[in-house]
Design an enzyme around this catalytic site. Structure first.
Site, PDB file in Angstrom:
ATOM      1  CG  ASP A 308       1.911  -2.904  -5.528  1.00 49.65           C
ATOM      2  OD1 ASP A 308       1.675  -1.702  -5.660  1.00 49.65           O
ATOM      3  OD2 ASP A 308       2.582  -3.553  -6.347  1.00 49.65           O
ATOM      4  CG  ASP A 309      -1.972  -6.117  -1.916  1.00 49.23           C
ATOM      5  OD1 ASP A 309      -2.194  -5.293  -2.820  1.00 49.23           O
ATOM      6  OD2 ASP A 309      -2.132  -7.331  -2.046  1.00 49.23           O
ATOM      7  CB  SER A 310       1.256  -4.325   3.283  1.00 50.70           C
ATOM      8  OG  SER A 310       1.756  -3.934   4.529  1.00 50.70           O
TER       9      SER A 310
END
Length: 705
Positions: A308-310
């Site tokens: 998600d974040d990356s």
């Protein structure tokens, strides 16, 4: 009884952690950003997930090695010159707690100044930099921008968590492993971490090295200047740019990244430069990640990654994901398409995180676990979207994220999770009996990214809500069709019956300049004439400069008039109402510029202009929808239209007769799910037997075969 469920725990809340772990049958307890697990929790007999973000928690080392901060290109807001000289303070409008100027000797050669009125590069000798400002020899009343390298001094997820959770703690910088000495330090840090965390069974990478692009502004009226979850904009540094030149034989410029200030959003048709950079930096990320995963495996632990974040380098459908050696993939899910995105990745374990996250407010700022919040209702609403997708493809594990202490005082959430987990288990057990039945036709989604962006555009549903293709994917995520994803360069798979091209003109999803290629038109036209169904939604195949605005207008039987045919006549038409094809509660937003090309297309729905048409073309057909958005009856309408275009009818075994209720047929039973909050009755037939149910709002029932 323990189930495959991951619960976040917190030191200081041991009683709550262990009570909910028992109630929900958790087999795993994990930490969350900013929390720790006490000895009481660690010794309670649960498997332990520990969260690591490779780019955070390194402030002391970064302060001694400031060259290892992360960077990106920024482009100033265009400024109009009123005289022969123009001075621009280049950080104006940007959040200066996030950014500072990189004016180092190896960075300045990558800076660029543009005359945006003429879209021309200004020679380096015509501008100068000093003390945070650029002075330009200008032409009065033209607009200029400066594109420059900036250090990022506050890691974006740390920024978000600080502002969302009102943290009073150290602001974290982000670590870049690419510069000299950085990766050596990081590998030793991982060795030390593994040695000092003997209780950790699974190391969960909360991201890899480079976050999605999230450029914040100084004005709270426009805080988020640019956000793209699938972007590679935050991956640059002079060392990498120089190595790219050695590998590819040409130099990238600031303009290759800022692209007229629009940046390299995933919704734009990707340039060759962007694709080359993605390949270059992705290869580096996978290699560096594998070194860290090998350290974890060498310590006897498993490695999972949170997708998600990356996204950078770990694209799960790139064909290279396996090179990193992860044992599991974790994905937070708001929507059905996100569950499908996780479920189809080739990795041993798939795990979803339910929403809402255990945060005081959601990503949109609305209260969840705070006054005014209704987290139980939120959880059920998200679950109804996710559940229909889980019926189509199995997910092995589930869990929650965030801060468990926030659940205190919200019994509605506790009870909602009881229901959700019971239904998750039931669905998982049904998958153990075999895959659910699918219907003909097989569907392919056609866009610029192809398989690389299977089951997604560029982030969560709320980031891409305005794009009709994401609504199509969400509908398809719970329908009984096999779905694949192809690009404009790919050959058409032999088993594909329907190709869908949906999106706004000029976007990566509609295709933009890809439609300049006559061979693409020939290929799709021949395929349709031989029996395929080409589905266009919105502005499919749109490209100005040709005899038709839609390049596939001859197949679709409709075109869009962008103002060039105002004086031309319009074909009259009657609406052909096909029985049972469109649910009574389904609506579609019309476009005022849809025109029939030759009058042969059958208009299935209209509102002043045709909004749904089908056009016979050789042995195949063209199907056009002016728009598509989720809402009452939308998924059922899409299923009926696809089946009607491909087979000539809308009836099939294993399909509910109620648009609010969907059916999945497994070897062990027929599952009915009610997607509405009101009681519904539904029926379906399967292999000569009739099945019927009466379901409460959001209810689910399995009828044994």
């Amino acid at each position: 009884m323990k189930r495959k469920f991951t619960l976040p725990g917190e030191a200081g809340h041991e009683s709550l952690t262990l009570e909910l772990a028992k109630r929900w049958g958790a087999d795993v307890i994990r930490d969350s950003d900013g929390t720790a697990l006490s000895d009481e929790i660690l010794s309670a007999g649960y498997e332990i997930y520990s969260t690591i973000c490779p780019i955070r928690e390194h402030n002391p080392w970064i302060r001694q090695n400031l060259h290892a901060r992360q960077q990106n290109f920024l482009s100033t807001t265009p400024v109009t010159a009123t005289g022969s000289q123009l001075t621009i303070r280049i950080l104006d409008g940007f959040f200066e707690e996030q950014f500072s100027v990189n004016d180092s000797e190896n960075a300045l050669p990558y800076w660029q100044v543009y005359d945006r009125t003429a879209d021309e590069l200004i020679p380096a000798e015509s501008w100068k930099y000093a003390d945070g400002t650029v002075t330009i020899n200008a032409i009065p009343f033209r607009q200029y921008t400066v594109s420059f390298l900036a250090w990022r001094n506050w890691e974006e997820i740390s920024m978000y968590n600080h502002t969302t959770n009102n943290w009073d703690k150290e602001k974290l910088m982000q670590f870049n492993p690419y510069p000299p000495g950085a990766m050596d330090y990081l590998k030793q840090w991982f060795v030390n971490w593994c040695e000092t965390h003997p209780n950790s069974d699974v190391v969960r990478f909360t991201s890899l090295f480079y976050n999605f692009a999230w450029i914040w502004g100084s004005n709270t009226r426009n805080r988020h200047l640019f956000t793209d979850w699938a972007s590679y904009d935050f991956t640059v540094c002079p060392e990498a740019l120089d190595d790219f030149y050695e590998a590819y034989g040409y130099r990238l410029t600031a303009e290759d990244f800022v692209r007229q200030g629009k940046y390299n959003a995933t919704h734009r048709v990707p340039s060759k430069q962007k694709r080359d950079w993605m390949e270059f930096i992705g290869k580096y990320v996978r290699s560096a990640t594998r070194e860290l995963v090998d350290i974890i495996h060498g310590a006897g632990k498993k490695a999972y990654v949170f997708y998600d974040d990356s996204w950078v380098g770990m694209e799960p459908y790139s064909g290279h994901f396996h090179e990193m050696g992860f044992d599991g993939l974790i994905k937070c899910v708001f929507s059905g398409y996100e569950a499908r995105l996780c479920a189809h990745v080739h990795v041993p374990v798939h795990e979803i995180r339910f929403h809402p996250y255990l945060f005081p407010v959601g990503l949109g700022g609305a209260p969840t676990f705070s006054p005014g919040g209704k987290p139980g209702l939120d959880a059920l609403n998200y679950w109804v979207s996710v559940r229909r997708a889980l019926l189509r493809k199995k997910i092995e594990r589930s869990g929650l994220g965030g801060y468990l202490s926030l659940t205190q005082g919200y019994p509605d959430f506790i009870e909602a999770m009881d229901k959700i987990l019971a239904e998750f288990d039931l669905i998982s057990n049904l998958h153990d009996s075999g895959a659910p039945a699918t219907l003909k036709p097989k569907v392919a989604i056609l866009h610029a990214w192809g398989a690389l962006r299977s089951w997604t555009l560029s982030g969560h549903f709320h980031e891409t809500d305005g794009h009709m293709l994401i609504h199509v994917l969400e509908a398809l995520s719970g329908l009984p069709f096999d779905v694949t994803f192809i690009s404009f360069e790919d050959d058409i798979p032999e088993d594909v019956d329907i190709i869908i091209n949906a999106g706004e003109a000029g976007s990566a999803w509609s295709g933009g300049e890809y439609w300049n290629n006559p061979a693409l038109i020939e290929k799709l036209t021949e395929w349709t004439a031989n029996g395929g169904v080409f589905v266009g939604i919105g502005e499919p195949s749109a490209l100005p400069g040709y005899n038709t605005y839609l390049r596939m207008a001859h197949v679709l039987g409709v075109d869009l008039d962008n103002g060039e045919k105002t004086c031309h006549g319009r074909w009259a038409y009657d609406v052909d109402k096909v029985e049972d094809i469109l649910p009574d509660n389904f609506t579609i937003q019309a476009r005022d510029n849809v025109i029939l090309t030759d009058g042969n297309a059958h208009v299935l729905a209209a509102d002043k202009t045709p909004s749904i048409t089908i056009n016979k073309f050789g042995k195949g057909a063209g199907l056009y929808l002016a728009n598509f958005a989720l809402g009452d009856g939308a998924s059922k309408a899409l299923m009926n239209l696809l089946m009607y275009a491909a087979t000539g009818n809308t009836t099939a075994e294993g399909v509910s007769d109620n648009p609010n209720v969907e059916v999945a047929v497994f070897p062990r039973g027929v599952v009915f799910i009610n997607n509405s909050d009101e009681q519904q009755e539904a029926r379906c037939n399967w292999e000569g037997s009739a099945f019927s149910v009466r379901l409460p709002g959001y209810g689910m029932e399995v009828l044994r075969k």
